[in-house]
Design a protein around this motif. Structure first.
Motif, PDB file in Angstrom:
ATOM      1  N   UNK A  72      39.214  22.669  48.984  1.00 17.24           N
ATOM      2  CA  UNK A  72      39.685  22.915  47.614  1.00 17.24           C
ATOM      3  C   UNK A  72      38.816  23.955  46.924  1.00 17.24           C
ATOM      4  N   UNK A  73      37.507  23.824  47.096  1.00 16.20           N
ATOM      5  CA  UNK A  73      36.594  24.795  46.483  1.00 16.20           C
ATOM      6  C   UNK A  73      36.741  26.176  47.115  1.00 16.20           C
ATOM      7  N   UNK A  74      36.911  26.229  48.411  1.00 14.42           N
ATOM      8  CA  UNK A  74      37.093  27.494  49.112  1.00 14.42           C
ATOM      9  C   UNK A  74      38.357  28.201  48.627  1.00 14.42           C
ATOM     10  N   UNK A  75      39.435  27.424  48.489  1.00 20.77           N
ATOM     11  CA  UNK A  75      40.703  27.996  48.049  1.00 20.77           C
ATOM     12  C   UNK A  75      40.583  28.569  46.647  1.00 20.77           C
ATOM     13  N   UNK A  76      39.917  27.834  45.767  1.00 23.94           N
ATOM     14  CA  UNK A  76      39.717  28.316  44.398  1.00 23.94           C
ATOM     15  C   UNK A  76      38.892  29.576  44.350  1.00 23.94           C
ATOM     16  N   UNK A  77      37.846  29.625  45.157  1.00 23.74           N
ATOM     17  CA  UNK A  77      36.979  30.808  45.154  1.00 23.74           C
ATOM     18  C   UNK A  77      37.702  32.042  45.697  1.00 23.74           C
ATOM     19  N   UNK A  78      38.491  31.858  46.755  1.00 19.92           N
ATOM     20  CA  UNK A  78      39.203  33.005  47.318  1.00 19.92           C
ATOM     21  C   UNK A  78      40.294  33.479  46.360  1.00 19.92           C
ATOM     22  N   UNK A  79      40.980  32.546  45.712  1.00 15.19           N
ATOM     23  CA  UNK A  79      42.003  32.924  44.738  1.00 15.19           C
ATOM     24  C   UNK A  79      41.375  33.690  43.569  1.00 15.19           C
ATOM     25  N   UNK A  80      40.240  33.206  43.087  1.00 20.34           N
ATOM     26  CA  UNK A  80      39.542  33.906  42.006  1.00 20.34           C
ATOM     27  C   UNK A  80      39.097  35.290  42.438  1.00 20.34           C
ATOM     28  N   UNK A  81      38.630  35.400  43.682  1.00 22.92           N
ATOM     29  CA  UNK A  81      38.199  36.707  44.189  1.00 22.92           C
ATOM     30  C   UNK A  81      39.367  37.692  44.175  1.00 22.92           C
TER      31      UNK A  81
ATOM     32  N   UNK B  44      41.713  42.597  41.723  1.00 21.61           N
ATOM     33  CA  UNK B  44      42.773  43.289  40.969  1.00 21.61           C
ATOM     34  C   UNK B  44      42.226  43.872  39.672  1.00 21.61           C
ATOM     35  N   UNK B  45      41.361  43.131  38.997  1.00 25.68           N
ATOM     36  CA  UNK B  45      40.737  43.638  37.770  1.00 25.68           C
ATOM     37  C   UNK B  45      39.928  44.899  38.063  1.00 25.68           C
ATOM     38  N   UNK B  46      39.175  44.862  39.167  1.00 26.34           N
ATOM     39  CA  UNK B  46      38.391  46.035  39.547  1.00 26.34           C
ATOM     40  C   UNK B  46      39.257  47.222  39.895  1.00 26.34           C
ATOM     41  N   UNK B  47      40.380  46.971  40.549  1.00 22.42           N
ATOM     42  CA  UNK B  47      41.297  48.055  40.917  1.00 22.42           C
ATOM     43  C   UNK B  47      41.876  48.721  39.677  1.00 22.42           C
ATOM     44  N   UNK B  48      42.268  47.915  38.687  1.00 22.27           N
ATOM     45  CA  UNK B  48      42.810  48.480  37.449  1.00 22.27           C
ATOM     46  C   UNK B  48      41.753  49.307  36.725  1.00 22.27           C
ATOM     47  N   UNK B  49      40.517  48.818  36.714  1.00 24.04           N
ATOM     48  CA  UNK B  49      39.431  49.582  36.097  1.00 24.04           C
ATOM     49  C   UNK B  49      39.239  50.918  36.795  1.00 24.04           C
ATOM     50  N   UNK B  50      39.319  50.906  38.121  1.00 18.86           N
ATOM     51  CA  UNK B  50      39.190  52.143  38.890  1.00 18.86           C
ATOM     52  C   UNK B  50      40.323  53.110  38.548  1.00 18.86           C
ATOM     53  N   UNK B  51      41.536  52.585  38.397  1.00 23.05           N
ATOM     54  CA  UNK B  51      42.675  53.416  38.012  1.00 23.05           C
ATOM     55  C   UNK B  51      42.445  54.009  36.617  1.00 23.05           C
ATOM     56  N   UNK B  52      41.904  53.203  35.718  1.00 22.71           N
ATOM     57  CA  UNK B  52      41.600  53.693  34.367  1.00 22.71           C
ATOM     58  C   UNK B  52      40.570  54.826  34.410  1.00 22.71           C
TER      59      UNK B  52
END
Length: 335
Positions: free
Chosen positions: A138-147, A152-160
């Protein structure tokens, strides 16, 4: 540890991960699974899965417990590659056609989606078969989903960054690669720790910090290769990132520090698809002459120092030596 030894470890890990991945990416219709496994079939060092496996070994686990998690991480990594190539409209990746060029845009998107969903399918089923507890899964799944969200947040920042006429600061750029690139290294080590028999919260935190700093160092060196790397060594076009107008750290530093004719040489090529080979060569030489190579290397080395400091309490265990040597390999890659 000798270079040949770590190379053998990397190859053995990559072989086991590849076998697991290819057995997972089979089904009908054939073309969907061919598209999803396209990059996996072309090889690769599998650095992120290696971090999963060795983090687990550091805490008393083995490859049997960590292999499914390692495969899940690599699936997410390949998912990001497929979608990055679509967004950037790239035609080649490491000498092979990109997925959307080879199979068309619809299959590339769907193939990437399969990689993403398969990663979590493996976490929910195969990891349990490896002996990992439900609470850890459960913890592994949450961490990978958060990653995935953070990437995606980092990718959008790079696009900006790319669309903005202003150049980001060094701090802003490091924060961006901390999300876009380092987060997956961080979660690789966290998942490896959680796959171990009895990890503590401190173990997971220590290995997460190790992975994050290794990931930042990895991207900094990658940026250096993209700016001034030798095509004969790197397999990439000379000055590729300068020509594409990428606002990476070595290019940011070069533009900030240089003046006069050298700055003109860089700016003439920066973001220019029509730049000649001679102009690109002059721009690469101008960036090199400023000395950004050593500055970026030093920044990468500082992140490696922080990474290794987070593993100090684990003494001289073989897995710690493997992680440290792999980290040194990342920072010391040739240009």
């Amino acid at each position: 540890m000798r270079a040949s030894s770590i190379k053998n470890e990397l190859e053995a890990c990559a072989s086991a991960v590849n076998e697991f991945l290819l057995s997972s990416l089979s089904g009908k219709p054939n073309e969907l699974y061919h598209a999803s496994s396209h990059y996996i079939r072309t090889g690769g060092k599998r650095l992120r899965p290696f971090m999963v496996v060795k983090s687990c070994e550091l805490l008393g686990g083995g490859i049997k417990r960590s292999l499914p998690a390692a495969a899940a991480v690599e699936l997410v990594h390949n998912f990001t590659l497929v979608h990055d190539d679509i967004m950037d409209n790239d035609e080649m990746r490491h000498g092979v056609a990109t997925v959307h060029r080879q199979y068309g845009l619809p299959l590339a998107i769907l193939g990437g989606d399969v990689l993403f969903s398969k990663a979590f399918e493996i976490l929910s089923s195969e990891v349990k078969k490896a002996g990992v507890s439900d609470s850890a899964i459960t913890e592994m799944t949450g961490k990978l989903a958060n990653a995935c969200t953070v990437i995606c947040e980092g990718q959008v920042t790079d696009i900006d960054f790319a669309s903005n006429t202003k150049f980001p600061s060094e701090v802003q750029y490091t924060d961006m690669i901390g999300k876009k690139t380092a987060k997956l290294f961080e979660v690789s080590c966290a998942l490896g720790a959680l796959a171990a028999p009895a990890p503590s919260e401190r173990d997971v935190a220590n290995l997460s910090m190790f992975g994050r700093n290794v990931g930042v160092a990895f991207q900094l060196v990658d940026d250096l290769i993209g700016a001034i790397g030798d095509p004969k060594v790197t397999g990439k076009a000379a000055g590729n990132d300068i020509r594409e107008g990428k606002k990476t750290l070595p290019i940011l530093l070069a533009i900030k520090r240089t003046k006069g004719a050298n700055k003109e040489k860089i700016m003439r090529v920066f973001g220019s698809k029509t730049a000649t080979s001679a102009e690109i060569k002059d721009a690469v030489r101008a960036v090199s002459d400023i000395g950004v190579d050593e500055d970026v290397r030093n920044s990468a080395r500082e992140h490696m120092r922080r990474a290794l400091a987070s593993l100090e309490e684990y003494g001289d265990l073989p897995a710690r030596r493997s992680l440290a040597f792999a980290a040194d390999f990342i920072v010391g890659r040739s240009l």
